[in-house]
Write a protein that holds these residues in place. Structure first.
Motif, PDB file in Angstrom:
ATOM      1  N   HIS A  99      31.598  47.496 -21.822  1.00 23.07           N
ATOM      2  CA  HIS A  99      30.128  47.463 -21.822  1.00 23.07           C
ATOM      3  C   HIS A  99      29.534  48.479 -22.797  1.00 23.07           C
ATOM      4  CE1 HIS A  99      29.986  44.695 -18.453  1.00 23.07           C
ATOM      5  NE2 HIS A  99      30.820  45.468 -17.792  1.00 23.07           N
ATOM      6  N   GLU A 100      30.382  49.372 -23.312  1.00 24.50           N
ATOM      7  CA  GLU A 100      29.909  50.380 -24.252  1.00 24.50           C
ATOM      8  C   GLU A 100      29.844  49.769 -25.649  1.00 24.50           C
ATOM      9  OE1 GLU A 100      28.764  53.254 -23.364  1.00 24.50           O
ATOM     10  OE2 GLU A 100      29.335  52.975 -21.253  1.00 24.50           O
ATOM     11  N   MET A 101      28.643  49.609 -26.155  1.00 23.19           N
ATOM     12  CA  MET A 101      28.434  48.955 -27.440  1.00 23.19           C
ATOM     13  C   MET A 101      27.574  49.835 -28.344  1.00 23.19           C
ATOM     14  SD  MET A 101      27.732  45.033 -26.160  1.00 23.19           S
ATOM     15  CE  MET A 101      28.841  44.276 -24.950  1.00 23.19           C
ATOM     16  N   SER A 102      27.471  49.425 -29.597  1.00 23.78           N
ATOM     17  CA  SER A 102      26.611  50.168 -30.522  1.00 23.78           C
ATOM     18  C   SER A 102      25.914  49.202 -31.459  1.00 23.78           C
ATOM     19  CB  SER A 102      27.409  51.207 -31.314  1.00 23.78           C
ATOM     20  OG  SER A 102      28.460  50.597 -32.038  1.00 23.78           O
ATOM     21  N   LEU A 103      24.800  49.648 -31.994  1.00 19.24           N
ATOM     22  CA  LEU A 103      24.008  48.873 -32.947  1.00 19.24           C
ATOM     23  C   LEU A 103      24.025  49.645 -34.260  1.00 19.24           C
ATOM     24  CD1 LEU A 103      22.388  46.222 -32.764  1.00 19.24           C
ATOM     25  CD2 LEU A 103      20.338  47.582 -32.331  1.00 19.24           C
ATOM     26  N   ILE A 104      24.695  49.089 -35.261  1.00 18.42           N
ATOM     27  CA  ILE A 104      24.908  49.764 -36.550  1.00 18.42           C
ATOM     28  C   ILE A 104      23.945  49.189 -37.580  1.00 18.42           C
ATOM     29  CG2 ILE A 104      26.581  50.137 -38.408  1.00 18.42           C
ATOM     30  CD1 ILE A 104      28.781  50.001 -36.232  1.00 18.42           C
TER      31      ILE A 104
ATOM     32  N   LEU B  95      15.581  42.960 -39.866  1.00 12.53           N
ATOM     33  CA  LEU B  95      16.878  42.557 -40.398  1.00 12.53           C
ATOM     34  C   LEU B  95      17.113  43.184 -41.759  1.00 12.53           C
ATOM     35  CD1 LEU B  95      16.956  38.764 -39.419  1.00 12.53           C
ATOM     36  CD2 LEU B  95      17.812  40.744 -38.136  1.00 12.53           C
ATOM     37  N   GLY B  96      18.361  43.518 -42.049  1.00 12.82           N
ATOM     38  CA  GLY B  96      18.697  44.168 -43.313  1.00 12.82           C
ATOM     39  C   GLY B  96      19.042  45.625 -43.091  1.00 12.82           C
ATOM     40  N   PRO B  97      19.793  46.216 -44.010  1.00  8.32           N
ATOM     41  CA  PRO B  97      20.209  47.611 -43.856  1.00  8.32           C
ATOM     42  C   PRO B  97      19.033  48.578 -43.922  1.00  8.32           C
ATOM     43  CG  PRO B  97      20.816  46.782 -46.029  1.00  8.32           C
ATOM     44  CD  PRO B  97      20.324  45.608 -45.255  1.00  8.32           C
ATOM     45  N   CYS B  98      19.126  49.656 -43.141  1.00  5.83           N
ATOM     46  CA  CYS B  98      18.128  50.728 -43.178  1.00  5.83           C
ATOM     47  C   CYS B  98      18.829  52.033 -42.815  1.00  5.83           C
ATOM     48  CB  CYS B  98      16.965  50.437 -42.226  1.00  5.83           C
ATOM     49  SG  CYS B  98      17.420  50.492 -40.478  1.00  5.83           S
ATOM     50  N   ASP B  99      18.103  53.156 -42.926  1.00  4.01           N
ATOM     51  CA  ASP B  99      18.722  54.466 -42.726  1.00  4.01           C
ATOM     52  C   ASP B  99      18.765  54.897 -41.253  1.00  4.01           C
ATOM     53  OD1 ASP B  99      19.180  54.727 -45.401  1.00  4.01           O
ATOM     54  OD2 ASP B  99      17.258  55.729 -45.812  1.00  4.01           O
ATOM     55  N   ARG B 100      18.431  54.015 -40.356  1.00  2.00           N
ATOM     56  CA  ARG B 100      18.394  54.366 -38.939  1.00  2.00           C
ATOM     57  C   ARG B 100      19.792  54.714 -38.428  1.00  2.00           C
ATOM     58  NH1 ARG B 100      14.703  51.104 -34.631  1.00  2.00           N
ATOM     59  NH2 ARG B 100      15.011  52.499 -32.837  1.00  2.00           N
ATOM     60  N   LYS B 101      19.869  55.722 -37.573  1.00  6.01           N
ATOM     61  CA  LYS B 101      21.157  56.125 -37.002  1.00  6.01           C
ATOM     62  C   LYS B 101      21.640  55.090 -35.986  1.00  6.01           C
ATOM     63  CE  LYS B 101      20.674  61.151 -37.539  1.00  6.01           C
ATOM     64  NZ  LYS B 101      20.664  62.453 -36.835  1.00  6.01           N
ATOM     65  N   THR B 102      22.950  55.031 -35.830  1.00  7.56           N
ATOM     66  CA  THR B 102      23.560  54.105 -34.883  1.00  7.56           C
ATOM     67  C   THR B 102      23.043  54.350 -33.467  1.00  7.56           C
ATOM     68  OG1 THR B 102      25.570  53.945 -36.210  1.00  7.56           O
ATOM     69  CG2 THR B 102      25.758  53.355 -33.896  1.00  7.56           C
ATOM     70  N   ILE B 103      22.720  53.274 -32.779  1.00  4.86           N
ATOM     71  CA  ILE B 103      22.289  53.358 -31.384  1.00  4.86           C
ATOM     72  C   ILE B 103      23.465  52.982 -30.491  1.00  4.86           C
ATOM     73  CG2 ILE B 103      20.784  52.373 -29.606  1.00  4.86           C
ATOM     74  CD1 ILE B 103      18.692  51.880 -31.768  1.00  4.86           C
ATOM     75  N   PHE B 104      23.821  53.860 -29.569  1.00  5.22           N
ATOM     76  CA  PHE B 104      24.883  53.577 -28.606  1.00  5.22           C
ATOM     77  C   PHE B 104      24.240  53.196 -27.275  1.00  5.22           C
ATOM     78  CE2 PHE B 104      26.541  56.532 -31.727  1.00  5.22           C
ATOM     79  CZ  PHE B 104      27.778  55.982 -32.040  1.00  5.22           C
ATOM     80  N   PHE B 105      24.740  52.155 -26.643  1.00  9.58           N
ATOM     81  CA  PHE B 105      24.143  51.718 -25.383  1.00  9.58           C
ATOM     82  C   PHE B 105      25.186  51.041 -24.500  1.00  9.58           C
ATOM     83  CE2 PHE B 105      23.944  48.116 -28.223  1.00  9.58           C
ATOM     84  CZ  PHE B 105      24.152  47.001 -27.422  1.00  9.58           C
ATOM     85  N   ASN B 106      24.842  50.910 -23.227  1.00 11.33           N
ATOM     86  CA  ASN B 106      25.686  50.220 -22.259  1.00 11.33           C
ATOM     87  C   ASN B 106      25.033  48.880 -21.951  1.00 11.33           C
ATOM     88  OD1 ASN B 106      26.480  49.349 -19.450  1.00 11.33           O
ATOM     89  ND2 ASN B 106      27.819  51.116 -19.627  1.00 11.33           N
ATOM     90  N   SER B 107      25.702  47.790 -22.303  1.00 15.21           N
ATOM     91  CA  SER B 107      25.099  46.464 -22.151  1.00 15.21           C
ATOM     92  C   SER B 107      24.789  46.140 -20.696  1.00 15.21           C
ATOM     93  CB  SER B 107      26.023  45.394 -22.733  1.00 15.21           C
ATOM     94  OG  SER B 107      27.259  45.354 -22.036  1.00 15.21           O
ATOM     95  N   HIS B 108      25.592  46.666 -19.786  1.00 10.83           N
ATOM     96  CA  HIS B 108      25.343  46.411 -18.368  1.00 10.83           C
ATOM     97  C   HIS B 108      24.037  47.071 -17.925  1.00 10.83           C
ATOM     98  CE1 HIS B 108      26.242  45.580 -14.180  1.00 10.83           C
ATOM     99  NE2 HIS B 108      26.037  46.851 -13.892  1.00 10.83           N
ATOM    100  N   GLU B 109      23.817  48.295 -18.395  1.00 12.05           N
ATOM    101  CA  GLU B 109      22.589  48.997 -18.026  1.00 12.05           C
ATOM    102  C   GLU B 109      21.364  48.341 -18.653  1.00 12.05           C
ATOM    103  OE1 GLU B 109      22.305  51.546 -15.900  1.00 12.05           O
ATOM    104  OE2 GLU B 109      24.452  51.353 -15.502  1.00 12.05           O
ATOM    105  N   VAL B 110      21.499  47.906 -19.899  1.00 13.76           N
ATOM    106  CA  VAL B 110      20.368  47.297 -20.602  1.00 13.76           C
ATOM    107  C   VAL B 110      19.943  45.981 -19.956  1.00 13.76           C
ATOM    108  CG1 VAL B 110      19.732  46.112 -22.760  1.00 13.76           C
ATOM    109  CG2 VAL B 110      20.726  48.403 -22.840  1.00 13.76           C
ATOM    110  N   SER B 111      20.922  45.205 -19.479  1.00 12.27           N
ATOM    111  CA  SER B 111      20.627  43.856 -18.998  1.00 12.27           C
ATOM    112  C   SER B 111      20.577  43.725 -17.481  1.00 12.27           C
ATOM    113  CB  SER B 111      21.649  42.866 -19.566  1.00 12.27           C
ATOM    114  OG  SER B 111      21.497  42.764 -20.966  1.00 12.27           O
ATOM    115  N   LYS B 112      20.504  44.843 -16.762  1.00 14.91           N
ATOM    116  CA  LYS B 112      20.326  44.756 -15.322  1.00 14.91           C
ATOM    117  C   LYS B 112      18.959  44.132 -15.026  1.00 14.91           C
ATOM    118  CE  LYS B 112      20.934  49.046 -14.141  1.00 14.91           C
ATOM    119  NZ  LYS B 112      21.119  50.265 -13.339  1.00 14.91           N
TER     120      LYS B 112
END
Length: 329
Positions: free
Chosen positions: A162-167, A215-232
């Motif tokens: 469930h530990e995912m990231s958004l790059i 959409l498209g590349p940007c300078d934002r830092k990677t977001i780490f999240f738990n999919s189970h927590e997000v979609s409860k």
């Protein structure tokens, strides 16, 4: 259905969450005995079983490196081999396949060829087995993946799954931890459609999901999240918060969902699984993003009756197989 015995092989957590005792009471009124299987004992001494319902994900994953889990898995395999009339829900090979996201995503990619006419697809993805940054960047470009990218563990089981990231850019690829999957992110209005399959029946429940991102590349830092927590169901994460002006998309049509479930059941040979799907806000296509083994069925009040109906159905099919018509002369 008198004198039928259904063995359940579940973890303590799964058994309590499912409320197996309540299901056993329902089955009793239909002449079916529910038995909890103890894998630490020979299954032959606990049988016979007409049907075995299980979620052996822990055992399958740990059997690769743990001798005790290997013995538990052998206990099941030996019983099934010796009792070919026992119905397994679901087959161990199919379940093992879905525990590997590399294999599961290949299935999803294959299915979109037959379901494209129905407006169903899966996002482009990449299997990552190396930590070499240059190789990963080149592979992302070659596959034409679009940032941001969702990064998921290869093993689709356990807390880490469930530990995912958004790059958001090539530099962020350093945050990928192989073996893993990179999947192009699809804007979907922060709505996840969880499809719960029980044999011929299926149920769709809406859950919160990730909000839209440019959409498209940007300078934002990677977001780490738990999919189970997000979609409860009760999630109030900032990652799911949408602008009030964002239009809400209509849910997928029942015909589309029926086509998806029918194709998946035929491909997987399974009866108890879930599908995570989203609707692309730009193309309106239904997009499959994950397949789950024996999910929790939260929000599905018909689960018990549907599971019982499926068990009765498979036993009827086993005991009274359809007589095939002779070929034409």
């Amino acid at each position: 259905m008198a004198n039928r015995r259904v063995g359940f092989c579940l973890s303590d957590k799964k058994r309590k969450r499912m409320n197996l005792s309540a299901f056993a009471e329902l089955c009793r009124h239909h002449g079916i005995e529910v038995v909890e299987i103890d894998l630490s004992r020979p299954m032959a001494s606990q049988g016979p079983f007409d049907v075995i319902v299980h979620k052996l994900s822990d055992v399958i994953v740990e059997a690769e490196y743990n001798s005790q889990s290997q013995n538990l898995l052998s206990n099941v395999q030996e019983y099934v081999s010796a009792h070919p009339l026992t119905v397994m829900l679901d087959p161990l090979p199919a379940m093992t396949l879905l525990l590997d996201r590399f294999a599961a995503y290949r299935i999803m990619n294959k299915l979109q060829n037959s379901l494209r006419d129905r407006g169903i697809c899966s996002p482009p993805y990449l299997e990552i087995n190396t930590s070499d940054q240059l190789s990963i960047r080149e592979a992302v470009e070659r596959k034409r993946l679009i940032y941001p990218l969702i990064c998921k563990t290869r093993v689709a089981h356990g807390l880490r799954s469930h530990e995912m990231s958004l790059i958001f850019c090539p530099a962020g690829l350093k945050d990928a931890r192989p073996p893993c999957v990179l999947q192009s992110f699809v804007n979907h209005g922060a709505v996840l459609h969880k499809v719960f399959v029980v044999g011929e029946a299926h149920f769709t429940v809406e859950r919160p999901s990730l909000k839209n991102f440019p959409l498209g590349p940007c300078d934002r830092k990677t977001i780490f999240f738990n999919s189970h927590e997000v979609s409860k169901p009760e999630s109030c994460s900032h990652l799911t918060a949408l602008d009030e002006k964002t239009p809400r998309l209509p849910p997928p049509s029942r015909d589309v969902m029926v086509a998806l479930v029918k194709e998946l059941r035929a491909e997987l040979g399974m009866a108890l699984f879930g599908v995570d799907a989203i609707v692309n806000i730009h193309t309106r296509t239904l997009t499959i993003i994950d397949i789950n083994i024996f999910p929790g069925y939260e929000g599905v009040p018909q689960f018990f009756s549907s599971l019982l109906s499926h068990i009765e159905s498979v036993l009827k099919q086993r005991d009274c197989p359809a007589i095939k018509s002779p070929p034409p002369p």
